[in-house]
Scaffold this motif. Structure first.
Motif, PDB file in Angstrom:
ATOM      1  N   ASN A 142      -6.145  -2.220  -2.949  1.00 41.33           N
ATOM      2  CA  ASN A 142      -5.531  -1.731  -1.775  1.00 41.33           C
ATOM      3  C   ASN A 142      -7.404  -2.662  -1.097  1.00 41.33           C
ATOM      4  O   ASN A 142      -7.104  -3.244   0.339  1.00 41.33           O
ATOM      5  CB  ASN A 142      -6.148  -0.555  -1.475  1.00 41.33           C
ATOM      6  N   ILE A 153      -7.765   1.676   2.233  1.00 40.09           N
ATOM      7  CA  ILE A 153      -7.401   0.920   2.008  1.00 40.09           C
ATOM      8  C   ILE A 153      -9.067   0.787   1.354  1.00 40.09           C
ATOM      9  O   ILE A 153      -9.038   0.311  -0.056  1.00 40.09           O
ATOM     10  CB  ILE A 153      -8.102   0.084   3.022  1.00 40.09           C
ATOM     11  N   LEU A 182       1.018  -1.355   0.350  1.00 38.86           N
ATOM     12  CA  LEU A 182      -0.411  -0.339   0.468  1.00 38.86           C
ATOM     13  C   LEU A 182       0.729   1.135  -0.155  1.00 38.86           C
ATOM     14  O   LEU A 182       0.350   2.498  -0.434  1.00 38.86           O
ATOM     15  CB  LEU A 182      -0.863   0.359   1.683  1.00 38.86           C
ATOM     16  N   LYS A 215      -6.182  -6.282  -1.234  1.00 39.87           N
ATOM     17  CA  LYS A 215      -5.723  -6.967  -0.574  1.00 39.87           C
ATOM     18  C   LYS A 215      -6.110  -6.816   1.047  1.00 39.87           C
ATOM     19  O   LYS A 215      -5.783  -7.955   1.795  1.00 39.87           O
ATOM     20  CB  LYS A 215      -4.803  -5.794  -0.408  1.00 39.87           C
TER      21      LYS A 215
END
Length: 583
Positions: free
Chosen positions: A47, A37, A23, A50
């Motif tokens: 993000n 995120i 990130l 992830k």
């Protein structure tokens, strides 16, 4: 109960098995906020994906996860090689609310919280990949379902929190839901997700779905439903033997099988010896010469399921990078590369369960079993699962007789450091050529594989209606894959039940099935009260003789042992928490 809700938004597992760019190159993970995120400008959802991947990292992984042992070392199938290893508390009554071995309560509620965060925030991400957002949400619902299933198979009914995201400062006061309420909730999660999940024939932007191996697809959701309903129908959770529950479990497994027939899924029993673990030279003497080549192929076919990075039999895998951890913990001790000395020691009880290749147990008349050559001409899954004296491994034959390289002190002379039973685990091990160093290989733990669906169906259908032709077909498919004879005709329901339970034991050894099977069948009090056995080999004049010996005493308390105790800290911190009976 505060503990299991208090987790960081992002953890070190954020970069899961699918591996993406970080990130940030210089920002500590713990300082990353939800606005990063779930980025309102991230049209590819990099993000957010992830974060979803980090939830996948919480899926169950059965490889040497309890005091470096597998869970089956707490059953009648195996022992840890050190008498003090915590996994043996399951078989010697060492569990208590303050000492809950395999305590995944906090882990799974942490995963549930992360899933809730994902579902609450994913809609702010302007994902421009058609169908992705709906699929990601569906996968998240399946991951939440899996977390709850992992909880209820240990503890029975647990608190259902829905979409609630608790703050770290909140005092949690949430009662337990019933087991059936939890089952119904998990079913609703899976059923709602299925329309949006990938099937084997799905494609996304022209990319074949095989690229998403390791994620929850529709087949994995249906397979988890099959396991859930089978457990719910079993004696532990169905004391009145409601046949409707068995019928529902059979239908759930049959739905997966029918989807395979309709080519919606490409699942199948592995029928290819993709890795040549053994040759007719290295297995010479283990089977008759006339059938040795076929025997070797059948052994290799079975082993290839567990050492091939991607195959159609595994419906839901636990994904890891290539590694040598399984070998490091389970090598027989006489190999110079052995790091932690063969942790998992199969019992004589499991060894005796493997039939002769003619389909008879070693105790049956006409089996052909010879006590002086006890490992000869056995079910091909036997040398693919258990390392015994004289089996070839890496560059020589294993020596587990007293004073041999792999049992140098001998039976009863040590409490750790070498096999306590005369056997080591073979399954999952990759047989590269070096006996002195490790190489990294695929180790994909099969959370669910297609063989389970067939045996789930066989068990549920047999309990619902008896040993009909479809039950025979499912069990025989498992046996035929490794060249074992089909079952005899005319079995009663009770006889077929025994055959199915036998098949699950030898097919799924060390895959975390036996531990739960003996609980859901409520036979743990029978098989874990008494003595487990091993073998002692004595060599004289180059000839080894074998005798069965005691390996460990076991104890299981039926009035409480079928459910785990709620961890003491959860009972103390949540005033509405009720402990399981007799703990």
């Amino acid at each position: 109960m505060k503990k299991y809700f208090i987790v960081a938004f992002v953890s070190a597992v954020l970069f899961g098995a699918w591996g993406c760019k970080k990130l940030s190159e210089d920002t500590p993970l713990e300082l990353i906020g939800q606005d990063v995120i779930f980025d309102k400008t991230d049209s590819l959802g990099v993000n957010a994906e992830k974060f979803l991947n980090s939830i996948y990292a919480g899926l169950p992984n059965g490889n040497n996860r309890i005091s470096n042992n597998i869970l089956d070392a707490g059953t009648d199938d195996a022992l840890p090689n050190a008498v003090g290893d915590a996994v043996q508390y399951f078989s010697n009554d060492g569990i208590s609310p303050s000492n809950v071995v395999d305590n995944v309560w906090a882990k799974n509620y942490a995963n549930i919280r992360k899933t809730n965060i994902f579902l609450a925030n994913i809609d702010v991400v302007p994902l421009n990949l058609k169908g992705y957002k709906e699929r990601w949400k569906a996968e998240a619902h399946c991951l939440r379902a899996m977390s709850y299933f992992e909880l209820i198979k240990r503890w029975g009914g647990v608190p259902l929190i829905g979409d609630k995201i608790f703050n770290a400062e909140e005092t949690i006061n949430v009662p337990r839901n019933t087991y059936q309420q939890c089952v119904d909730y998990i079913l609703s999660e899976l059923d709602a997700a299925m329309p949006y999940l990938l099937t084997a024939n799905s494609s996304t932007n022209g990319t074949f779905a095989a690229n998403f191996y390791g994620r929850f697809g529709r087949g994995a959701a249906m397979a988890l439903k099959s396991r859930l309903l089978l457990y719910a129908a079993s004696p532990l959770n169905n004391p009145g033997n409601d046949l409707n529950k068995w019928t529902s479990a059979a239908a759930a497994a049959k739905a997966v099988m029918d989807s395979v027939t309709a080519t919606k899924f490409t699942y199948a029993l592995n029928s290819a010896a993709t890795t040549g673990h053994y040759t007719t030279t290295t297995l010479a003497g283990v089977a008759p010469g006339a059938t040795l080549a076929t025997y070797v192929t059948n052994v290799n076919k079975f082993l290839s399921v567990f050492t091939t990075a991607s195959n159609n039999e595994i419906i839901l895998p636990y994904m890891t990078a290539n590694n040598s951890t399984v070998e490091a913990y389970n090598d027989p001790v006489g190999y110079t590369r052995a790091s932690f000395s063969g942790k998992t020691n199969p019992t004589q009880e499991l060894v005796n369960e493997y039939e002769m290749t003619n389909g008879k147990l070693i105790t049956e008349t006409g089996s052909g079993y010879v006590a002086t050559n006890p490992y000869y001409d056995r079910d091909p899954r036997f040398p693919a699962t258990i390392t015994f004296d004289g089996l070839y491994w890496l560059n020589r034959k294993v020596q587990t007789y007293d004073g041999g390289l792999d049992r140098p002190f001998g039976y009863g002379r040590v409490t750790k450091g070498e096999t306590r039973t005369g056997y080591y685990m073979r399954k999952f091990m990759t047989s590269n050529s070096s006996g002195t160093s490790y190489s990294n290989y695929p180790h994909i733990f099969p959370i669910i594989r297609y063989a389970e669906i067939l045996l789930n169906y066989a068990e549920a259908q047999n309990e619902a209606v008896g040993a009909d032709a479809s039950v025979y077909a499912a069990v025989n498919a498992i046996r035929t894959r490794v060249g074992m004879p089909t079952l005899p005709a005319g079995l009663t329901q009770a006889q077929m039940r025994d055959k199915i339970r036998h098949e699950r034991r030898v097919e799924f050894a060390f895959e975390e099935h036996r531990f739960w099977d003996i609980r859901r069948w409520k036979i743990a009090a029978t098989v874990l009260n008494g003595t487990l056995h091993g073998v002692q080999g004595t060599i004289l004049g180059g000839v080894v003789t074998y005798k069965t010996v005691d390996a460990a005493n076991t104890k299981f308390e039926a009035n409480k042992g079928y459910l785990f105790p709620i961890p003491l800290n959860e009972v103390i911190s949540n005033k509405s928490m009720v402990q399981n009976p007799n703990w």
